[in-house]
Design a protein around this motif. Sequence first.
Motif, PDB file in Angstrom:
ATOM      1  N   LYS A   1      -5.449  -8.803  -3.701  1.00 25.31           N
ATOM      2  CA  LYS A   1      -5.654  -8.285  -2.608  1.00 25.31           C
ATOM      3  C   LYS A   1      -6.330  -9.548  -1.548  1.00 25.31           C
ATOM      4  CE  LYS A   1      -6.207  -3.418  -3.210  1.00 25.31           C
ATOM      5  NZ  LYS A   1      -5.956  -2.585  -2.016  1.00 25.31           N
ATOM      6  N   ASN A   2      -7.326 -10.230  -2.323  1.00 28.35           N
ATOM      7  CA  ASN A   2      -8.152 -11.340  -1.770  1.00 28.35           C
ATOM      8  C   ASN A   2      -7.052 -12.432  -1.390  1.00 28.35           C
ATOM      9  OD1 ASN A   2     -10.193 -13.878  -3.050  1.00 28.35           O
ATOM     10  ND2 ASN A   2     -10.666 -13.026  -1.143  1.00 28.35           N
ATOM     11  N   ASP A   3      -6.152 -12.793  -2.213  1.00 24.41           N
ATOM     12  CA  ASP A   3      -4.998 -13.721  -1.955  1.00 24.41           C
ATOM     13  C   ASP A   3      -4.375 -13.586  -0.827  1.00 24.41           C
ATOM     14  OD1 ASP A   3      -6.095 -15.178  -4.320  1.00 24.41           O
ATOM     15  OD2 ASP A   3      -4.470 -14.276  -5.580  1.00 24.41           O
ATOM     16  N   LEU A   4      -4.023 -12.423  -0.665  1.00 24.02           N
ATOM     17  CA  LEU A   4      -3.266 -11.883   0.561  1.00 24.02           C
ATOM     18  C   LEU A   4      -3.849 -12.068   1.724  1.00 24.02           C
ATOM     19  CD1 LEU A   4      -1.388  -8.457  -0.366  1.00 24.02           C
ATOM     20  CD2 LEU A   4      -0.323 -10.773   0.341  1.00 24.02           C
TER      21      LEU A   4
ATOM     22  N   LEU B   1      -0.590  -3.240  -2.671  1.00 24.48           N
ATOM     23  CA  LEU B   1      -0.274  -3.277  -1.216  1.00 24.48           C
ATOM     24  C   LEU B   1      -0.565  -1.988  -0.685  1.00 24.48           C
ATOM     25  CD1 LEU B   1       3.425  -4.788  -2.284  1.00 24.48           C
ATOM     26  CD2 LEU B   1       1.515  -5.860  -0.861  1.00 24.48           C
ATOM     27  N   GLU B   2      -1.258  -1.005  -1.162  1.00 27.41           N
ATOM     28  CA  GLU B   2      -1.726   0.200  -0.667  1.00 27.41           C
ATOM     29  C   GLU B   2      -2.739  -0.173   0.621  1.00 27.41           C
ATOM     30  OE1 GLU B   2      -3.951   2.807  -2.928  1.00 27.41           O
ATOM     31  OE2 GLU B   2      -4.017   4.240  -1.504  1.00 27.41           O
ATOM     32  N   GLY B   3      -2.419   0.165   1.561  1.00 28.25           N
ATOM     33  CA  GLY B   3      -3.072   0.016   2.856  1.00 28.25           C
ATOM     34  C   GLY B   3      -3.038  -1.480   3.517  1.00 28.25           C
ATOM     35  N   TRP B   4      -2.296  -2.253   2.969  1.00 27.48           N
ATOM     36  CA  TRP B   4      -2.139  -3.838   3.424  1.00 27.48           C
ATOM     37  C   TRP B   4      -1.306  -3.826   4.643  1.00 27.48           C
ATOM     38  CZ3 TRP B   4      -3.923  -7.873   3.655  1.00 27.48           C
ATOM     39  CH2 TRP B   4      -3.399  -9.261   4.152  1.00 27.48           C
ATOM     40  N   MET B   5      -2.112  -4.214   5.635  1.00 28.79           N
ATOM     41  CA  MET B   5      -1.454  -4.248   6.972  1.00 28.79           C
ATOM     42  C   MET B   5      -1.277  -5.627   7.597  1.00 28.79           C
ATOM     43  SD  MET B   5      -2.035  -1.095   8.117  1.00 28.79           S
ATOM     44  CE  MET B   5      -1.857  -1.020   9.831  1.00 28.79           C
ATOM     45  N   GLY B   6      -1.312  -6.501   6.783  1.00 28.19           N
ATOM     46  CA  GLY B   6      -0.761  -8.076   7.342  1.00 28.19           C
ATOM     47  C   GLY B   6       0.632  -8.318   7.192  1.00 28.19           C
ATOM     48  N   SER B   7       1.027  -9.166   7.637  1.00 26.78           N
ATOM     49  CA  SER B   7       2.590  -9.671   7.411  1.00 26.78           C
ATOM     50  C   SER B   7       2.779 -10.729   6.213  1.00 26.78           C
ATOM     51  CB  SER B   7       2.947 -10.293   8.858  1.00 26.78           C
ATOM     52  OG  SER B   7       2.164 -11.280   9.135  1.00 26.78           O
TER      53      SER B   7
ATOM     54  N   ARG C   1      11.212  -4.355  -6.847  1.00 26.86           N
ATOM     55  CA  ARG C   1      11.200  -4.507  -5.442  1.00 26.86           C
ATOM     56  C   ARG C   1      11.553  -3.011  -4.874  1.00 26.86           C
ATOM     57  NH1 ARG C   1      13.693  -5.100  -0.301  1.00 26.86           N
ATOM     58  NH2 ARG C   1      12.096  -5.953   1.003  1.00 26.86           N
ATOM     59  N   LYS C   2      12.591  -2.544  -5.075  1.00 28.30           N
ATOM     60  CA  LYS C   2      13.079  -1.364  -4.681  1.00 28.30           C
ATOM     61  C   LYS C   2      12.253  -0.010  -5.084  1.00 28.30           C
ATOM     62  CE  LYS C   2      17.952  -1.962  -4.030  1.00 28.30           C
ATOM     63  NZ  LYS C   2      19.244  -2.149  -5.003  1.00 28.30           N
ATOM     64  N   LEU C   3      11.880  -0.158  -6.300  1.00 27.59           N
ATOM     65  CA  LEU C   3      11.063   0.987  -6.750  1.00 27.59           C
ATOM     66  C   LEU C   3       9.436   0.968  -6.473  1.00 27.59           C
ATOM     67  CD1 LEU C   3      12.511   0.766 -10.314  1.00 27.59           C
ATOM     68  CD2 LEU C   3      13.106   2.674  -8.511  1.00 27.59           C
ATOM     69  N   CYS C   4       9.234  -0.075  -5.701  1.00 23.81           N
ATOM     70  CA  CYS C   4       7.650  -0.193  -5.362  1.00 23.81           C
ATOM     71  C   CYS C   4       7.703   0.793  -4.033  1.00 23.81           C
ATOM     72  CB  CYS C   4       7.161  -1.323  -4.924  1.00 23.81           C
ATOM     73  SG  CYS C   4       6.816  -2.226  -6.447  1.00 23.81           S
ATOM     74  N   GLU C   5       6.291   1.214  -3.714  1.00 19.06           N
ATOM     75  CA  GLU C   5       6.249   2.139  -2.464  1.00 19.06           C
ATOM     76  C   GLU C   5       6.329   1.409  -1.129  1.00 19.06           C
ATOM     77  OE1 GLU C   5       2.320   3.802  -3.242  1.00 19.06           O
ATOM     78  OE2 GLU C   5       3.329   5.084  -5.117  1.00 19.06           O
ATOM     79  N   ARG C   6       5.895  -0.001  -1.105  1.00 21.38           N
ATOM     80  CA  ARG C   6       6.201  -0.704   0.206  1.00 21.38           C
ATOM     81  C   ARG C   6       7.130  -1.964  -0.049  1.00 21.38           C
ATOM     82  NH1 ARG C   6       0.753  -1.707   3.199  1.00 21.38           N
ATOM     83  NH2 ARG C   6       1.930  -1.144   4.812  1.00 21.38           N
TER      84      ARG C   6
END
Length: 281
Positions: free
Chosen positions: A88-91, A130-136, A162-167
């Motif tokens: 999350k910090n890296d993102l 990625l839950e709640g991640w708003m960045g691009s 990738r397809k199986l992930c929520e986002r």
Amino acid sequence: MLKFGCHLSIKEGYLGAAKRAYSYKALSYQYFPKNPRSLSVKSYDHEDAEACRNFCLEHAIESIAHTPYPTSLTAERDKKEAVIQSLKNDLEIAEACGSLGVVVHFGSLLHSGGQIDSYKLMIETLNAVLEGWMGSSRLLIENNAGVIGSIGTTLEELTQIRKLCERPEKIGFCLDTCHAFASALWTGDNWADLAEKGEKLGYFQELKAVHLNNCKYPMGEGKDRHANILHSSGHIKEHQFEELIHSPVLQHALFVLETPKDMGVTHQEEIKELKKRFGQS
Ligand SMILES: [Zn+2]
């Protein structure tokens, strides 16, 4: 214009790395957003990151970040939580620096379980990050080199996870040419088939970067040892790189070197040679 660049240090800050890329006449680069040997969360310099972002915009330079070495998408228990917080910090840092994403290796096979358990854990971790991640900025999953018992060496696995992930829209890919050669995903002679298959699977549409590396060992040996692209003892030949670099499915990608800097050629020289040899398409 092909976006050649290399991995760069942030010892002179985020802006310092961007300026170095510019001085190398690179159109892309990669950096570690923090100490590459630890998963600790970094409170970064926001002004420096913003200055980096603006500098890159001004000079049409694009960047990617790379996760610290201990990052594993299949870490368990306490380490799993540390990986999530670190990612999350890296993102956040990547977003602040204006980077396309954060490269993270595909997970490794769990000792205790099989492939399915490993994939499940990976998806859980990706969802939590990625839950709640708003960045691009996206997480960019990199293919593995393929030592015995490894996972993450095929385009089917990469696109399916990738397809199986929520986002899935927050997930993209980074193709490492050394890893692809070591795992026999790319044999050096099957690029046309790989390009066609990757397009069908939706892989190249989500690919943001190529780690442009030669491979020190023969094809299919599963050994992750990088070599310089040209004039080296690497086993990927010049015409094979040419076919890959000029492939229409990669024309939008960043080409970032992770090659040795101490084998007679510097990154700056290597970028210059790549431009001369493979041209600006
Ligand atoms: Zn790589």
